[in-house]
Scaffold this motif. Structure first.
Motif, mmCIF file in Angstrom:
data_model
loop_
_atom_site.group_PDB
_atom_site.id
_atom_site.type_symbol
_atom_site.label_atom_id
_atom_site.label_comp_id
_atom_site.label_asym_id
_atom_site.label_seq_id
_atom_site.Cartn_x
_atom_site.Cartn_y
_atom_site.Cartn_z
ATOM 1 N N ARG A 97 -29.353 -45.395 7.738
ATOM 2 C CA ARG A 97 -28.409 -44.362 7.322
ATOM 3 C C ARG A 97 -27.333 -44.938 6.407
ATOM 4 N N GLU A 98 -26.926 -46.159 6.682
ATOM 5 C CA GLU A 98 -25.916 -46.797 5.829
ATOM 6 C C GLU A 98 -26.446 -47.032 4.423
ATOM 7 N N ARG A 99 -27.706 -47.444 4.325
ATOM 8 C CA ARG A 99 -28.300 -47.624 2.989
ATOM 9 C C ARG A 99 -28.382 -46.293 2.250
ATOM 10 N N LEU A 100 -28.729 -45.242 2.973
ATOM 11 C CA LEU A 100 -28.805 -43.925 2.350
ATOM 12 C C LEU A 100 -27.427 -43.460 1.890
ATOM 13 N N GLN A 101 -26.410 -43.704 2.697
ATOM 14 C CA GLN A 101 -25.056 -43.311 2.309
ATOM 15 C C GLN A 101 -24.614 -44.035 1.042
ATOM 16 N N ALA A 102 -24.998 -45.294 0.914
ATOM 17 C CA ALA A 102 -24.656 -46.040 -0.299
ATOM 18 C C ALA A 102 -25.331 -45.414 -1.516
ATOM 19 N N GLN A 103 -26.580 -44.973 -1.360
ATOM 20 C CA GLN A 103 -27.260 -44.316 -2.466
ATOM 21 C C GLN A 103 -26.623 -42.971 -2.784
ATOM 22 N N LEU A 104 -26.277 -42.221 -1.750
ATOM 23 C CA LEU A 104 -25.671 -40.903 -1.962
ATOM 24 C C LEU A 104 -24.329 -40.997 -2.672
ATOM 25 N N ALA A 105 -23.637 -42.117 -2.510
ATOM 26 C CA ALA A 105 -22.370 -42.300 -3.208
ATOM 27 C C ALA A 105 -22.561 -42.271 -4.719
ATOM 28 N N GLN A 106 -23.775 -42.618 -5.164
ATOM 29 C CA GLN A 106 -24.097 -42.565 -6.591
ATOM 30 C C GLN A 106 -24.599 -41.187 -7.028
ATOM 31 N N HIS A 107 -24.813 -40.313 -6.056
ATOM 32 C CA HIS A 107 -25.292 -38.957 -6.337
ATOM 33 C C HIS A 107 -24.492 -37.974 -5.482
ATOM 34 N N PRO A 108 -23.203 -37.836 -5.745
ATOM 35 C CA PRO A 108 -22.300 -37.103 -4.855
ATOM 36 C C PRO A 108 -22.584 -35.608 -4.751
ATOM 37 N N GLN A 109 -23.432 -35.078 -5.616
ATOM 38 C CA GLN A 109 -23.742 -33.658 -5.553
ATOM 39 C C GLN A 109 -24.896 -33.351 -4.612
ATOM 40 N N VAL A 110 -25.568 -34.374 -4.106
ATOM 41 C CA VAL A 110 -26.777 -34.180 -3.304
ATOM 42 C C VAL A 110 -26.430 -34.158 -1.815
ATOM 43 N N GLY A 111 -27.043 -33.231 -1.089
ATOM 44 C CA GLY A 111 -26.875 -33.154 0.350
ATOM 45 C C GLY A 111 -28.137 -33.601 1.077
ATOM 46 N N VAL A 112 -27.967 -34.349 2.161
ATOM 47 C CA VAL A 112 -29.086 -34.764 3.002
ATOM 48 C C VAL A 112 -28.723 -34.479 4.461
ATOM 49 N N LEU A 113 -29.610 -33.803 5.152
ATOM 50 C CA LEU A 113 -29.479 -33.588 6.591
ATOM 51 C C LEU A 113 -30.568 -34.382 7.298
ATOM 52 N N ILE A 114 -30.172 -35.264 8.197
ATOM 53 C CA ILE A 114 -31.116 -35.937 9.085
ATOM 54 C C ILE A 114 -30.919 -35.345 10.468
ATOM 55 N N ALA A 115 -31.931 -34.680 10.979
ATOM 56 C CA ALA A 115 -31.812 -33.968 12.248
ATOM 57 C C ALA A 115 -32.731 -34.597 13.290
ATOM 58 N N PRO A 116 -32.191 -35.324 14.265
ATOM 59 C CA PRO A 116 -33.044 -35.820 15.345
ATOM 60 C C PRO A 116 -33.753 -34.704 16.092
ATOM 61 N N ASN A 117 -33.185 -33.499 16.056
ATOM 62 C CA ASN A 117 -33.822 -32.350 16.695
ATOM 63 C C ASN A 117 -33.435 -31.090 15.933
ATOM 64 N N PHE A 118 -34.415 -30.253 15.621
ATOM 65 C CA PHE A 118 -34.150 -29.008 14.910
ATOM 66 C C PHE A 118 -33.986 -27.811 15.842
ATOM 67 N N SER A 119 -34.190 -28.007 17.129
ATOM 68 C CA SER A 119 -34.011 -26.906 18.071
ATOM 69 C C SER A 119 -32.531 -26.624 18.246
ATOM 70 N N VAL A 120 -32.113 -25.406 17.912
ATOM 71 C CA VAL A 120 -30.705 -25.046 18.057
ATOM 72 C C VAL A 120 -30.287 -25.164 19.519
ATOM 73 N N GLY A 121 -31.179 -24.773 20.439
ATOM 74 C CA GLY A 121 -30.865 -24.881 21.858
ATOM 75 C C GLY A 121 -30.648 -26.312 22.289
ATOM 76 N N SER A 122 -31.479 -27.218 21.800
ATOM 77 C CA SER A 122 -31.333 -28.628 22.141
ATOM 78 C C SER A 122 -30.034 -29.191 21.593
ATOM 79 N N VAL A 123 -29.704 -28.837 20.356
ATOM 80 C CA VAL A 123 -28.465 -29.321 19.737
ATOM 81 C C VAL A 123 -27.251 -28.831 20.527
#
Length: 260
Positions: A97-123
């Motif tokens: 995740r830290e490596r990805l954040q470093a890359q995203l700093a060069q592309h500040p308009q891009v959004g990334v969601l990493i979801a360990p679980n997509f179930s709204v109930g689980s979240v």
């Protein structure tokens, strides 16, 4: 918190490329995206397809439902080309995740969601457990899955334990008491930020989690059960609809649910 939306005009639809389309989650995601009125599924990629197909299809968003070894390169490719990305693949440890954040700093308009679980109930269950855990002396997590699951503990359990640990640290709660001195076979389970996490793999299960909290004379259990992969599809669609409005990296679907 609602996933409601206003139907988009044809040229305003979210143009989705789905990586891992042949997998069990991927097939369900193909159905969900295809049925969504505000989305267009423009590419379905398997492990043998070149990522350039995403660009050729004119995608604006990517869903990664592949495998841990492939996911970082897939997401890096999407970010490099300015594509908003929703990730449901496990294995996104802090270093990745830290490596990805470093890359995203060069592309500040891009959004990334990493979801360990997509179930709204689980979240919601994990968020509730994290809030409640600060009021109890002891807390442990038990996750139960089908025997074909590749990783242990599950990404959801790790995320839950991290949230619990942060909540208890903020409240100044001491670690759970444990007098164990000898555990040569690891019977006490894994430890995530000081929280014990136990993994069960059993035929007949799908995806289940219990957070056990105990204090003098009482116990509280917060449990969530997912019986079918259809439980994850509303979260996938919610992520696709909101990721562009959240530039940078969001870890956990709870980041889109206004849960304070």
């Amino acid at each position: 918190m609602s996933a409601e939306y206003t139907p988009a005009a044809e040229n305003d639809r979210i143009r989705v490329a789905l990586l891992g389309a042949s997998g069990k989650m991927g097939r369900r995601a193909v159905e969900a995206v295809t049925a969504a009125e505000d989305m267009e599924l423009v590419a379905e990629l398997t492990s043998t397809d070149p990522l350039e197909r995403v660009l050729e299809a004119g995608a604006t968003h990517v869903v990664d439902l592949t495998v841990p070894d492939a996911s970082p390169d897939n997401v890096a490719f999407a970010v490099e080309h300015g594509l908003h990305t929703v990730v449901g693949t496990s294995g996104w440890v802090q270093q990745r995740r830290e490596r990805l954040q470093a890359q995203l700093a060069q592309h500040p308009q891009v959004g990334v969601l990493i979801a360990p679980n997509f179930s709204v109930g689980s979240v919601l269950a994990s968020a509730f457990a994290a809030k409640a855990s600060r009021f109890f002396e002891s807390v442990e997590v038990v996750e139960l899955h089908h025997p074909a699951k590749l990783d242990a503990p599950s990404g959801t359990a790790v995320r839950t334990a991290e949230m619990i640990a942060a909540s208890r640290a903020e409240a100044g709660v001491a670690p759970s008491p444990d007098a164990t001195e000898r555990d040569p076979d690891g019977a006490r389970g894994a430890e995530v930020d000081g929280v014990r996490v136990h993994a069960v793999r059993l035929r007949g299960l799908e995806a289940h989690q219990e957070v056990l909290m105990g204090g003098p004379g009482e116990q509280l259990t917060v449990r969530h059960d997912a019986f079918d992969r259809g439980a994850y599809m509303p979260g996938v669609l919610l992520g696709l609809r909101r990721v562009a409005a959240h530039p940078g990296l969001t870890y956990g679907l709870d980041g889109y649910l206004d849960l304070d």
